[in-house]
Design a protein around this motif. Structure first.
Motif, mmCIF file in Angstrom:
data_model
loop_
_atom_site.group_PDB
_atom_site.id
_atom_site.type_symbol
_atom_site.label_atom_id
_atom_site.label_comp_id
_atom_site.label_asym_id
_atom_site.label_seq_id
_atom_site.Cartn_x
_atom_site.Cartn_y
_atom_site.Cartn_z
ATOM 1 N N ASN A 200 45.994 -12.415 -1.236
ATOM 2 C CA ASN A 200 44.591 -12.768 -1.049
ATOM 3 C C ASN A 200 44.497 -14.236 -0.650
ATOM 4 O O ASN A 200 44.987 -15.115 -1.374
ATOM 5 C CB ASN A 200 43.797 -12.545 -2.341
ATOM 6 N N ILE A 201 43.900 -14.497 0.510
ATOM 7 C CA ILE A 201 43.633 -15.873 0.933
ATOM 8 C C ILE A 201 42.313 -16.272 0.290
ATOM 9 O O ILE A 201 41.244 -15.783 0.676
ATOM 10 C CB ILE A 201 43.550 -15.989 2.472
ATOM 11 N N ILE A 202 42.364 -17.136 -0.715
ATOM 12 C CA ILE A 202 41.152 -17.403 -1.497
ATOM 13 C C ILE A 202 40.409 -18.659 -1.045
ATOM 14 O O ILE A 202 39.269 -18.878 -1.447
ATOM 15 C CB ILE A 202 41.463 -17.488 -3.006
ATOM 16 N N GLU A 203 41.054 -19.480 -0.216
ATOM 17 C CA GLU A 203 40.375 -20.691 0.259
ATOM 18 C C GLU A 203 41.074 -21.187 1.522
ATOM 19 O O GLU A 203 42.295 -21.067 1.657
ATOM 20 C CB GLU A 203 40.403 -21.792 -0.813
ATOM 21 N N THR A 204 40.285 -21.728 2.437
ATOM 22 C CA THR A 204 40.856 -22.366 3.622
ATOM 23 C C THR A 204 40.356 -23.797 3.696
ATOM 24 O O THR A 204 39.217 -24.097 3.298
ATOM 25 C CB THR A 204 40.462 -21.621 4.914
ATOM 26 N N GLY A 205 41.209 -24.690 4.207
ATOM 27 C CA GLY A 205 40.852 -26.098 4.314
ATOM 28 C C GLY A 205 40.387 -26.446 5.717
ATOM 29 O O GLY A 205 40.209 -25.579 6.581
ATOM 30 N N GLU A 206 40.237 -27.716 5.956
ATOM 31 C CA GLU A 206 39.715 -28.200 7.234
ATOM 32 C C GLU A 206 40.817 -28.430 8.266
ATOM 33 O O GLU A 206 40.519 -28.670 9.435
ATOM 34 C CB GLU A 206 38.937 -29.497 7.016
ATOM 35 N N ASN A 207 42.075 -28.371 7.855
ATOM 36 C CA ASN A 207 43.179 -28.704 8.755
ATOM 37 C C ASN A 207 44.178 -27.554 8.866
ATOM 38 O O ASN A 207 45.386 -27.766 8.781
ATOM 39 C CB ASN A 207 43.880 -29.977 8.267
ATOM 40 N N TYR A 208 43.655 -26.334 9.011
ATOM 41 C CA TYR A 208 44.484 -25.140 9.158
ATOM 42 C C TYR A 208 45.308 -24.842 7.902
ATOM 43 O O TYR A 208 46.250 -24.055 7.953
ATOM 44 C CB TYR A 208 45.406 -25.242 10.384
ATOM 45 N N ASP A 209 44.950 -25.467 6.800
ATOM 46 C CA ASP A 209 45.636 -25.191 5.545
ATOM 47 C C ASP A 209 44.875 -24.107 4.782
ATOM 48 O O ASP A 209 43.686 -23.864 5.018
ATOM 49 C CB ASP A 209 45.783 -26.458 4.696
ATOM 50 N N TYR A 210 45.578 -23.455 3.865
ATOM 51 C CA TYR A 210 44.945 -22.368 3.116
ATOM 52 C C TYR A 210 45.648 -22.189 1.783
ATOM 53 O O TYR A 210 46.770 -22.668 1.570
ATOM 54 C CB TYR A 210 44.982 -21.059 3.919
ATOM 55 N N LEU A 211 44.968 -21.491 0.887
ATOM 56 C CA LEU A 211 45.498 -21.213 -0.443
ATOM 57 C C LEU A 211 45.559 -19.695 -0.638
ATOM 58 O O LEU A 211 44.598 -18.986 -0.366
ATOM 59 C CB LEU A 211 44.582 -21.822 -1.513
ATOM 60 N N ALA A 212 46.723 -19.210 -1.073
ATOM 61 C CA ALA A 212 46.936 -17.783 -1.241
ATOM 62 C C ALA A 212 47.317 -17.455 -2.675
ATOM 63 O O ALA A 212 48.004 -18.227 -3.351
ATOM 64 C CB ALA A 212 48.043 -17.298 -0.300
ATOM 65 N N VAL A 213 46.865 -16.308 -3.135
ATOM 66 C CA VAL A 213 47.284 -15.747 -4.422
ATOM 67 C C VAL A 213 48.019 -14.440 -4.133
ATOM 68 O O VAL A 213 47.480 -13.546 -3.459
ATOM 69 C CB VAL A 213 46.092 -15.501 -5.352
ATOM 70 N N LEU A 214 49.247 -14.341 -4.597
ATOM 71 C CA LEU A 214 50.103 -13.183 -4.356
ATOM 72 C C LEU A 214 50.395 -12.483 -5.672
ATOM 73 O O LEU A 214 50.852 -13.119 -6.632
ATOM 74 C CB LEU A 214 51.404 -13.626 -3.685
ATOM 75 N N GLU A 215 50.133 -11.183 -5.712
ATOM 76 C CA GLU A 215 50.351 -10.421 -6.933
ATOM 77 C C GLU A 215 51.148 -9.161 -6.625
ATOM 78 O O GLU A 215 50.976 -8.552 -5.556
ATOM 79 C CB GLU A 215 49.010 -10.044 -7.559
ATOM 80 N N VAL A 216 52.002 -8.775 -7.556
ATOM 81 C CA VAL A 216 52.795 -7.556 -7.385
ATOM 82 C C VAL A 216 51.862 -6.356 -7.390
ATOM 83 O O VAL A 216 51.001 -6.231 -8.251
ATOM 84 C CB VAL A 216 53.833 -7.416 -8.506
ATOM 85 N N LYS A 217 52.032 -5.491 -6.391
ATOM 86 C CA LYS A 217 51.231 -4.276 -6.338
ATOM 87 C C LYS A 217 51.592 -3.369 -7.497
ATOM 88 O O LYS A 217 52.769 -3.193 -7.815
ATOM 89 C CB LYS A 217 51.470 -3.532 -5.020
ATOM 90 N N SER A 218 50.589 -2.815 -8.138
ATOM 91 C CA SER A 218 50.867 -1.875 -9.222
ATOM 92 C C SER A 218 51.348 -0.555 -8.637
ATOM 93 O O SER A 218 50.815 -0.080 -7.642
ATOM 94 C CB SER A 218 49.602 -1.646 -10.053
ATOM 95 N N SER A 219 52.387 -0.019 -9.234
ATOM 96 C CA SER A 219 52.976 1.222 -8.686
ATOM 97 C C SER A 219 52.253 2.447 -9.190
ATOM 98 O O SER A 219 51.503 2.403 -10.144
ATOM 99 C CB SER A 219 54.449 1.287 -9.077
#
Length: 219
Positions: A200-219
């Protein structure tokens, strides 16, 4: 604790030399970029701060968020400084060789995807991260899409445009060269899915930067 104001120089065959001002490494929460502030607020449980540097993120999590935080860096100098600044739990080790303990949050900031090194390491990165995450754990990382630097110059036969080689120098000391990966959000999402993570990309910055949250998919 006294800071040495000598800047760290950054070298790369792809860029002109740059510097990292010392004060940038010692900033407190209010001086951090918005993406970093959001990332720190997203941390939960037992946290591993990967590539901790001088320990600014770990200190905030430890002292302000009251989270059990472990600061990890393969630089003895960085770990020494983090300890002197008051980080209680430190690990002087390479991320990929870490095998003692599990965490609820793996935090990778300041273009934290760089520690992955190359695209070819992504599969091992996700495998290893899964092995040291508790059930329900997450990776929080930031990166930058450097496509804007190249415009129409990218050749499909060349290496990925976000792969670089750097070295650092400080006074008379110089590091070995190391690989560093900037990854665009679409590619990160694709590789996450291929390795049983959701991104999930939860935030983007002003200089092509971004913040992601990665979680293991539940099986």
């Amino acid at each position: 604790f006294e800071k040495d104001e000598t800047p760290i120089e950054v070298h790369s065959p792809d860029f002109d030399d740059d510097i990292i001002p010392v004060e940038y490494l010692f900033r407190d929460f209010n001086d951090m970029p918005k993406l970093e502030q959001i990332a720190l607020r997203q941390c939960k449980g037992k946290v591993l701060d990967v590539g901790c540097g001088a320990g600014s993120h770990a200190l905030f999590l430890q002292n302000n968020q009251k989270l059990e935080t472990y600061a990890l860096d393969n630089s003895p100098g960085a770990i020494e400084i983090a300890r002197k600044r008051g980080v209680l739990n430190t690990k002087e080790k390479d991320f990929f060789s870490l095998n003692d303990g599990k965490f609820d949050t793996i935090l990778m900031l300041m273009n934290g995807s760089g520690i992955i090194g190359k695209l070819e390491n992504l599969k091992e990165f996700f495998r290893h991260s899964k092995s040291i995450l508790n059930e329900g754990g997450r990776i929080i990382l930031d990166s930058t899409d450097l496509i804007y630097l190249f415009e129409d110059e990218i050749d499909d036969t060349e290496k990925y445009y976000g792969e670089f080689e750097f070295s650092l120098s400080y006074k008379d000391l110089k590091s070995d060269c190391f690989n560093w990966l900037y990854i665009d959000p679409e590619l990160l999402t694709q590789h996450a899915k291929a390795n049983s993570f959701k991104c999930n990309i939860i935030e983007t910055g002003e200089n092509y930067d971004y913040l992601a949250v990665l979680e293991v998919k539940s099986s």
